[in-house]
Design a protein around this motif. Structure first.
Motif, PDB file in Angstrom:
ATOM      1  N   GLY A   1       6.600  16.296  -4.175  1.00  0.00           N
ATOM      2  CA  GLY A   1       6.737  15.762  -2.967  1.00  0.00           C
ATOM      3  C   GLY A   1       7.311  16.475  -2.114  1.00  0.00           C
ATOM      4  N   ARG A   2       8.318  17.579  -2.527  1.00  0.00           N
ATOM      5  CA  ARG A   2       9.021  18.302  -1.604  1.00  0.00           C
ATOM      6  C   ARG A   2       7.772  19.635  -1.135  1.00  0.00           C
ATOM      7  NH1 ARG A   2      14.077  19.896   0.356  1.00  0.00           N
ATOM      8  NH2 ARG A   2      14.434  22.045   0.851  1.00  0.00           N
ATOM      9  N   THR A   3       7.012  20.072  -1.796  1.00  0.00           N
ATOM     10  CA  THR A   3       6.064  20.714  -1.175  1.00  0.00           C
ATOM     11  C   THR A   3       5.173  19.957  -0.072  1.00  0.00           C
ATOM     12  OG1 THR A   3       5.984  22.112  -3.016  1.00  0.00           O
ATOM     13  CG2 THR A   3       4.291  22.465  -1.455  1.00  0.00           C
ATOM     14  N   ALA A   4       4.775  18.886  -0.633  1.00  0.00           N
ATOM     15  CA  ALA A   4       3.909  18.180   0.430  1.00  0.00           C
ATOM     16  C   ALA A   4       4.706  17.884   1.926  1.00  0.00           C
ATOM     17  CB  ALA A   4       3.647  16.732   0.070  1.00  0.00           C
ATOM     18  N   GLY A   5       6.065  17.545   1.697  1.00  0.00           N
ATOM     19  CA  GLY A   5       6.914  17.499   2.980  1.00  0.00           C
ATOM     20  C   GLY A   5       6.924  18.746   3.669  1.00  0.00           C
ATOM     21  N   LEU A   6       7.212  19.926   2.875  1.00  0.00           N
ATOM     22  CA  LEU A   6       7.068  21.167   3.464  1.00  0.00           C
ATOM     23  C   LEU A   6       5.963  21.506   4.410  1.00  0.00           C
ATOM     24  CD1 LEU A   6       8.678  24.088   3.659  1.00  0.00           C
ATOM     25  CD2 LEU A   6       7.154  24.635   1.554  1.00  0.00           C
ATOM     26  N   LEU A   7       4.868  21.074   3.747  1.00  0.00           N
ATOM     27  CA  LEU A   7       3.524  21.567   4.345  1.00  0.00           C
ATOM     28  C   LEU A   7       3.128  20.349   5.576  1.00  0.00           C
ATOM     29  CD1 LEU A   7       1.613  23.061   1.638  1.00  0.00           C
ATOM     30  CD2 LEU A   7       3.027  23.998   3.102  1.00  0.00           C
ATOM     31  N   ALA A   8       3.836  19.385   5.410  1.00  0.00           N
ATOM     32  CA  ALA A   8       3.633  18.091   6.552  1.00  0.00           C
ATOM     33  C   ALA A   8       4.378  18.580   7.922  1.00  0.00           C
ATOM     34  CB  ALA A   8       4.004  16.936   5.739  1.00  0.00           C
ATOM     35  N   LYS A   9       5.420  19.412   7.626  1.00  0.00           N
ATOM     36  CA  LYS A   9       6.613  19.514   8.736  1.00  0.00           C
ATOM     37  C   LYS A   9       6.389  21.112   9.115  1.00  0.00           C
ATOM     38  CE  LYS A   9       8.417  15.560   9.039  1.00  0.00           C
ATOM     39  NZ  LYS A   9       8.207  14.495  10.061  1.00  0.00           N
ATOM     40  N   ASN A  10       5.478  22.181   8.444  1.00  0.00           N
ATOM     41  CA  ASN A  10       5.714  23.341   8.781  1.00  0.00           C
ATOM     42  C   ASN A  10       4.387  23.837   8.536  1.00  0.00           C
ATOM     43  OD1 ASN A  10       8.781  24.213   8.600  1.00  0.00           O
ATOM     44  ND2 ASN A  10       8.504  22.688   6.950  1.00  0.00           N
ATOM     45  N   ARG A  11       4.071  24.940   9.490  1.00  0.00           N
ATOM     46  CA  ARG A  11       3.091  25.978   9.234  1.00  0.00           C
ATOM     47  C   ARG A  11       3.831  27.183   9.016  1.00  0.00           C
ATOM     48  NH1 ARG A  11      -0.734  25.435  14.628  1.00  0.00           N
ATOM     49  NH2 ARG A  11      -1.563  23.417  14.212  1.00  0.00           N
ATOM     50  N   ILE A  12       3.186  27.779   7.786  1.00  0.00           N
ATOM     51  CA  ILE A  12       3.768  29.189   7.258  1.00  0.00           C
ATOM     52  C   ILE A  12       2.556  29.936   7.465  1.00  0.00           C
ATOM     53  CG2 ILE A  12       4.610  30.220   5.479  1.00  0.00           C
ATOM     54  CD1 ILE A  12       5.259  27.280   4.245  1.00  0.00           C
ATOM     55  N   TYR A  13       2.771  31.004   8.192  1.00  0.00           N
ATOM     56  CA  TYR A  13       1.794  32.056   8.566  1.00  0.00           C
ATOM     57  C   TYR A  13       2.348  33.626   7.809  1.00  0.00           C
ATOM     58  CZ  TYR A  13       0.863  29.044  12.682  1.00  0.00           C
ATOM     59  OH  TYR A  13       0.429  27.758  13.520  1.00  0.00           O
ATOM     60  N   LEU A  14       1.472  33.964   7.086  1.00  0.00           N
ATOM     61  CA  LEU A  14       1.641  35.234   6.301  1.00  0.00           C
ATOM     62  C   LEU A  14       0.683  36.204   6.820  1.00  0.00           C
ATOM     63  CD1 LEU A  14       1.764  32.538   4.270  1.00  0.00           C
ATOM     64  CD2 LEU A  14       3.096  34.108   2.940  1.00  0.00           C
ATOM     65  N   ASN A  15       1.024  37.615   7.348  1.00  0.00           N
ATOM     66  CA  ASN A  15       0.450  38.686   7.527  1.00  0.00           C
ATOM     67  C   ASN A  15       0.345  39.378   6.184  1.00  0.00           C
ATOM     68  OD1 ASN A  15      -0.939  40.551   8.792  1.00  0.00           O
ATOM     69  ND2 ASN A  15       0.819  41.365   9.788  1.00  0.00           N
ATOM     70  N   VAL A  16      -0.705  39.320   5.581  1.00  0.00           N
ATOM     71  CA  VAL A  16      -0.633  39.668   4.144  1.00  0.00           C
ATOM     72  C   VAL A  16      -0.204  40.976   3.872  1.00  0.00           C
ATOM     73  CG1 VAL A  16      -1.951  39.736   1.870  1.00  0.00           C
ATOM     74  CG2 VAL A  16      -2.286  37.871   3.451  1.00  0.00           C
TER      75      VAL A  16
END
Length: 855
Positions: A208-223
């Motif tokens: 659930g914490r990961t689901a909440g993280l991704l519901a509330k954030n966009r994580i951008y990674l320049n690989v």
């Protein structure tokens, strides 16, 4: 703790959903900003650039074309891009360390996109060598409507922050943008591998914490921000540039891509992953702190997040006795000076101007690059790189935890950053009262500025070219600064300006980046004894445009103006007959060199400008349009001719890049090149600033060089290496005097005018400055340091013995010229007019010198 042996995926990756795509990989990297932090010395871009270029030759012309470079702003998530995989490259330096080679990234990312609807990949741009830059977004799926609503909220935060602060939809639904930048130094590898592992973990997690993280954030990674260097095992890209020094110049495609990510995504929190400092170094930094940041908001979040990252690293259980890993260091808390965030040239510092309220350089502890890469056993390198990858993953996850747990206040602080700018409010000095929870704040941490009310950039004023003004305006716009153009003439602060002048109203969200570009800066020599890197810069003083600062305006600006997306065209061919081309700008030099390459007979005017015959009007019109330069009618005949100039150049990577930007044909040389045999018939002039010692030449090389010089060939030198070459070769009678080698910044100068410094700005840039005394007969002073204290902004102290300071340089010759005993023209520079391809308004001094020396 045990670390599994890495699994390298060097061919196409199976895309079966749920398959284990990314086994834990051991890590490797390189020196962070300059991990051991030597005092500033002349940059040597040669070996690193040469290594990168050589390693990349095998892949030239075979790089994929997965997607256009522009980032999509519309549409929902996920955004699927099928990436073309580059050919397998067994020479990729990552492989030895058990890390992911560049050619494996596209297959892995394709598989991850198929694995989860949380993962999207876009091509954010291309490297100097043409390798694609992969931007991964990890977030909960969004419909097109939801994505448009996110963009609406992002724009409201920037453009109407007071309204955004009251918008309940933003409070409840805006996804906090988090940006993780990896591998900007090519031989500091491990961030890339930790990012791949993190992407897979987030893609597959069911909690659930990961689901909440991704519901509330966009994580951008320049690989990988620097695939050229990753492949070649070099700090720099294939152009020889340290990309983490290229903000705020943005001369390289990789840094421009990162800049566009910052503008488009507006990250509130950011990590930039480096190596190697043992223990793990985690910003915030020591003083001095950049005066254009809202540092109270920045320090509040950066320090708190640093504590979380420190705990996450300690929780991994690595120890000095067992693993060789020292405890983490937070410079703000643990050090006095030497690791500052003063200049805007580093990626995390630049991000603060684009809305980041927490951004960090993180330095992994275990060195695996340079001599260690070459000398340590593979098993030890992989052990170290595994630790670094583990630590990189820990700081990433800790940052995501901080952002999730403090989401409301992080967004509020970003809104407040922009609100202060729009309202034109004063900054809040940091103190234990304004930044509660951060211990140890003292007066040494207080750096603020008084923002002017506006800047005005006249669109060419006779003395300064419209070409330079247009370049500066376009650069401001590219950095997301709001610029307007006057529809009619106006008067402001007791000065009159014509229609077409550009106005930067400093009541705007991104006033910090506007000010850091346009302001003259500050002399901080008395504040600290040492600086990490450069400490003075000013595009307003060094880019060749006229820039007026308007401190106060009663009753508002009220200027009829329109917003601009780009500067108005500046190219023109006017009048009849022969044409004059001012050579005050690199674009004008490029236009001239194009004419010379085409065989046009161009003459030199007394002031150093070029006289183009009327018969070349058609060619001039093409170049006026291409470069935005102006050819104006003239009746001056000129004296002497200008010739196509081939430059044998022993120079830094930045200088070589600038020479080519001006259209010169550049033949790289060095001591080793000449000792191996060099055909001097291919060159017209020699330029020396780095990597060439006359005394280290073998007899055959010295004889060949002396023959070239005795034939009347000219020489241009720069800095201590160039001055030493001049003395050893017995060219020009001038004694070089070295200032403090740590000194750098913007200084006032007096120009003599004429072919070299005619039309030059009244300021220049120095880095380990020199001046010249005991001038021989016939030696001409082309430029002198200003009287009094010539330093305008930067850091320039006297040496321990009291010499070498700016007062010693005052009034001394900074650029001299003359005819050598061998018959050729010689110009000696004690300044840095091409430094890192930055001070555009100074380039022409070197360009003019080369043209004169070749004649």
């Amino acid at each position: 703790m045990g670390i599994p042996r890495p699994v390298l995926l060097t061919t196409a990756v199976s895309a079966v959903a749920g398959a284990l795509l990314l086994a834990p990989l051991p890590a490797t990297a390189a020196p962070a900003r300059d991990a051991q932090r030597p005092h500033p010395v002349r940059e040597n871009g040669g070996p690193d650039a040469t290594a990168a270029a050589g390693a990349l030759q095998k892949t030239a012309g075979t790089i994929g074309t997965s997607a256009p470079s522009a980032l999509r702003k519309d549409g929902g998530y996920p955004r699927r891009t099928v990436l073309d995989a580059p050919p397998e490259n067994p020479a990729d330096k990552s492989i030895k360390l058990g890390l992911a080679p560049y050619h494996s990234l596209a297959p892995r990312l394709n598989a991850l996109q198929k694995l989860s609807d949380r993962v999207s990949v876009e091509v954010a741009g291309r490297s100097a060598a043409g390798h694609e830059l992969y931007l991964v977004t990890v977030t909960a799926p969004e419909s097109s409507r939801e994505s448009r609503e996110q963009e609406r909220m992002r724009e409201l935060i920037e453009n109407s922050p007071a309204a955004a602060a009251k918008d309940r939809r933003i409070t409840s639904s805006y996804k906090t943008p988090v940006f993780i930048n990896n591998n900007i130094h090519g031989n500091e590898w491990e961030g890339t591998d930790a990012a791949l592992k993190l992407i897979e973990e987030l893609a597959k997690a069911k909690d659930g914490r990961t689901a909440g993280l991704l519901a509330k954030n966009r994580i951008y990674l320049n690989v990988t921000a620097n695939p050229d260097g990753r492949i070649a095992g070099t700090r720099a890209n294939s152009n020889g540039f340290d990309l983490n020094r290229d903000f705020i110049t943005a001369s390289q495609p990789e840094s421009r891509a990162i800049r566009q990510i910052a503008v488009d995504k507006q990250p509130a929190v950011m990590l930039d992953l480096h190596g190697y400092v043992n223990g793990t170094l985690i910003e915030p930094t020591t003083p001095p702190h950049g005066e254009n940041y809202e540092y109270d908001l920045f320090l509040k979040n950066s320090y708190a997040n640093a504590l979380g990252m420190e705990k996450a690293v300690n929780d991994l259980g690595y120890t000095p006795a067992k693993d060789g890993v020292q405890p983490p260091v937070i410079p703000f808390r643990d050090q006095q000076e030497g690791w500052d965030d003063w200049p805007p040239i580093f990626t995390p510092q630049y991000m603060a101007f684009q809305g980041a309220v927490a951004s960090h350089t993180v330095e992994f502890p275990m060195r695996v690059n340079n001599n260690d890469y070459n000398n340590l056993p593979v098993e030890e390198l992989r052990r170290r790189s595994a630790i670094n990858t583990d630590i990189a993953g820990a700081v990433m996850r800790a940052t995501l935890d901080y952002t999730l747990d403090h989401r409301t206040s992080v967004i509020a602080d970003q809104i407040e950053t922009f609100r202060r700018g729009v309202a034109g409010e004063a900054q809040r000095p940091v103190s234990e009262e304004t930044v509660p929870g951060v211990p140890g704040i003292g007066p040494e941490d207080v750096y603020t500025t008084s923002f002017p009310r506006a800047y005005v950039i006249p669109a060419g004023d006779g003395q300064h070219s419209a070409t330079a003004a247009a370049r500066l305006v376009d650069h401001l716009v590219a950095n997301d600064v709001r610029v307007e153009r006057a529809r009619a003439g106006f008067r402001l602060a007791e000065r009159s300006y014509p229609a077409g002048s550009y106005i930067v109203d400093m009541h705007q969200a991104k006033r910090g980046v506007a000010n850091v570009i346009l302001d003259e800066g500050r002399d901080i020599s008395a504040d600290v004894s040492t600086m990490y890197d450069i400490s003075g810069w000013s595009l307003g003083l060094l880019w060749g445009a006229s820039v007026d600062k308007v401190q106060k305006v009663d009753g508002g600006l009220h200027i009829p103006a329109r917003p601009v997306q780009a500067a108005s065209p500046t190219g023109a061919v006017t009048g009849q007959g022969d044409l004059r081309l001012r050579l005050d700008d690199p674009k004008e030099l490029a236009a001239l060199n194009s004419l010379l390459t085409q065989g046009v007979k161009v003459r030199r005017a007394a002031d150093g400008s070029a006289i183009v015959p009327a018969s070349a009007r058609r060619e001039a019109a093409v170049l006026a349009d291409r470069y935005g330069v102006a050819f104006t009618a003239t009746k001056e005949q000129g004296s002497g001719t200008l010739a196509h100039t081939r430059v044998a150049a022993a120079v830094t990577a930045g200088e070589q890049f600038a020479l080519r930007e001006m259209g010169f044909e550049v033949l790289p040389v060095s001591t080793a090149t000449l000792n191996a045999g060099f055909d001097w018939s291919k060159a017209d002039v020699l330029y020396v600033s780095s990597g060439l010692q006359y005394g280290a030449l073998n007899p055959a090389a010295r004889t060949a060089l002396d023959g070239f010089l005795s034939g009347g060939a000219g020489v241009v030198t720069l800095g201590s290496t160039g001055a030493s070459f001049n003395t050893a070769a017995g060219l020009l009678a001038a004694k070089p005097v070295a200032g403090n080698g740590d000194a750098n910044g913007v200084v006032r100068v007096t120009n003599a005018g004429g072919p070299i410094t005619g039309g030059a700005p009244a300021h220049t840039f120095v880095y380990s400055p020199l001046w010249f005394t005991d001038l021989g007969r016939g030696v001409r002073v082309e430029q002198s340091y200003g009287t009094g204290s010539p330093l305008v902004s930067g850091h320039w102290r006297a040496k321990e013995d009291g010499t070498g300071g700016p007062s010693d340089a005052a009034g001394r010759a900074s650029v001299v010229s003359g005819t050598s005993a061998k018959g050729g023209s010689v110009v000696l520079f004690g300044t840095e007019p091409l430094f890192r391809d930055h001070p555009k308004g100074l380039f022409s001094q070197v360009g003019r010198a080369l043209l004169g020396a070749s004649g």
